[in-house]
Design an enzyme around this catalytic site. Structure first.
Site, PDB file in Angstrom:
ATOM      1  NE  ARG A 158       8.873  35.653   5.348  1.00 40.09           N
ATOM      2  CZ  ARG A 158       9.161  34.871   6.398  1.00 40.09           C
ATOM      3  NH1 ARG A 158       8.623  33.669   6.493  1.00 40.09           N
ATOM      4  NH2 ARG A 158       9.960  35.304   7.359  1.00 40.09           N
ATOM      5  CG  HIS A 194      -1.995  31.741  11.220  1.00 42.35           C
ATOM      6  ND1 HIS A 194      -1.853  32.802  10.369  1.00 42.35           N
ATOM      7  CD2 HIS A 194      -0.733  31.317  11.518  1.00 42.35           C
ATOM      8  CE1 HIS A 194      -0.566  33.035  10.158  1.00 42.35           C
ATOM      9  NE2 HIS A 194       0.138  32.145  10.836  1.00 42.35           N
ATOM     10  CD  GLN A 241       7.877  26.364  12.085  1.00 40.45           C
ATOM     11  OE1 GLN A 241       8.608  27.322  12.048  1.00 40.45           O
ATOM     12  NE2 GLN A 241       6.554  26.497  12.094  1.00 40.45           N
ATOM     13  CB  VAL A 293      -5.460  26.735   4.539  1.00 43.26           C
ATOM     14  CG1 VAL A 293      -6.688  27.447   3.997  1.00 43.26           C
ATOM     15  CG2 VAL A 293      -5.826  25.860   5.733  1.00 43.26           C
ATOM     16  CB  SER A 305       2.512  32.281   3.107  1.00 45.00           C
ATOM     17  OG  SER A 305       3.627  32.983   3.600  1.00 45.00           O
ATOM     18  CG  HIS A 316      -2.651  33.139   6.683  1.00 38.96           C
ATOM     19  ND1 HIS A 316      -2.760  31.772   6.831  1.00 38.96           N
ATOM     20  CD2 HIS A 316      -1.323  33.420   6.764  1.00 38.96           C
ATOM     21  CE1 HIS A 316      -1.561  31.244   6.984  1.00 38.96           C
ATOM     22  NE2 HIS A 316      -0.667  32.223   6.964  1.00 38.96           N
ATOM     23  CE  LYS A 352       3.398  28.500   4.446  1.00 42.75           C
ATOM     24  NZ  LYS A 352       4.606  29.343   4.386  1.00 42.75           N
ATOM     25  CG  ASP A 353       5.959  27.000   7.770  1.00 37.57           C
ATOM     26  OD1 ASP A 353       6.745  27.534   6.987  1.00 37.57           O
ATOM     27  OD2 ASP A 353       4.910  27.563   8.159  1.00 37.57           O
ATOM     28  N   GLY A 377       1.758  36.023  14.052  1.00 40.47           N
ATOM     29  CA  GLY A 377       0.741  37.009  13.673  1.00 40.47           C
ATOM     30  C   GLY A 377       0.545  37.076  12.167  1.00 40.47           C
TER      31      GLY A 377
END
Ligand code: PAF
Length: 291
Positions: A195, A45, A161, A184, A193, A42, A157-158, A39
């Site tokens: 965060r 996503h 992961q 992005v 992000s 941004h 970005k991750d 969730g």
């Protein structure tokens, strides 16, 4: 492939409802792409949803703030949860089905199964956040088991992961095809992000150091520099002008094994992590050809 949409987005919580809804999406042999999220949606996503729509007939997204991937001192409780806004953004972006499981749907009573990818998860983010990737692989395996998509979309970005999850799917003989969408960025280069929402105005200005440091390293690589130490030094020189940016790591690693390299000879991942005020931010780029 998904064309202009004349359907509204369905929402489910429980696994049984999810399975039924996915079965309906799959009617007449339609393909399904899946975008898992926590969730606080941004544009990063939303660009994954766009990729997903182009790659399959139907798109399933999930929102689940996974407690298992947060350390005890991390931001699980304060992680942003703007659920109404997230739903509206996903609906407008063309998501067909949004799954919002509760903790008990993912981790049922008596749950005692964990998924661990070794090696790749002990470095970089894994070294800074012990146990984090066990939480990620365990939840993503469960999400995939329930949705059973044809494609899984993850963000560059991750990067670690994505590499860990690609390895997991390949090792566990999962039929899902894992794809990565490019990072992005905000107009000044800061990687999007969830965060970033933690940053004050002053911290937000300085957070640009991460992408600027990476841009310096990329320029050096383009000019022929191959020493990992000199690339890292260039990033740190850039960061020296940003006192609110505290390095966690600056790494030049093999893009497949995530092991450090001294010289850039094949494809590398240049990855950085820093604390900027209350936020821990990461960014990266990949460079070079695969072995
Ligand atoms: O990248 C994220 O948002 C999460 O790690 C993921 C993949 C949704 C698993 O909880």
């Amino acid at each position: 492939m998904a064309a202009a949409r004349d359907r509204s987005m369905a929402r489910v919580t429980h696994v049984a409802g999810l399975r039924g809804a996915v079965a309906r999406l799959r009617e007449r042999g339609r393909t399904v792409a899946f975008v898992p999220t926590m969730g606080a949606i941004h544009d990063g996503h939303l660009s994954l949803v766009k990729h997903a729509r182009r790659s399959a007939d139907r798109v399933v997204a999930s929102i689940f703030v996974n407690p298992l991937q947060f350390g005890p001192a991390e931001d699980f409780t304060r992680y942003p949860r703007p659920i109404r806004r997230d739903r509206a953004l996903f609906e407008a972006a063309g998501v067909d089905l949004l799954w919002e499981p509760r903790v008990a749907d993912i981790y049922p009573e008596g749950d005692c199964t964990r998924v661990r990818v070794s090696g790749l998860t002990e470095v970089l983010e894994g070294a800074a956040r012990p146990g984090h990737f066990d939480g990620v692989t365990t939840v993503v395996m469960r999400l995939l088991g329930a949705v059973q998509p044809d494609l899984l979309w993850l963000g560059q970005k991750d990067a670690q992961q994505a590499i860990v999850l690609e390895r997991m799917c390949s090792d566990l003989l999962s039929p899902v095809s894992v794809r990565r969408g490019a990072t992005v960025r905000e107009s000044d280069g800061l990687a999007m992000s969830s965060r970033n929402a933690y940053l004050s105005a002053a911290e937000r200005q300085q957070a640009v150091a991460l992408s600027q440091g990476l841009a310096s390293a990329r320029a050096l690589l383009g000019a022929g520099e191959r020493s990992a130490a000199r690339l890292a030094a260039a990033i740190r020189r850039e960061w020296a002008g940003y006192p609110l940016v505290n390095e966690d790591y600056v790494a030049v690693v093999d893009a497949a094994t995530l092991q450090p390299v001294r010289q850039v000879r094949s494809r590398v991942l240049v990855a950085v992590a820093a604390r900027v005020g209350p936020a821990r931010l990461i960014d990266n780029f990949e460079w070079g050809t695969r072995k």
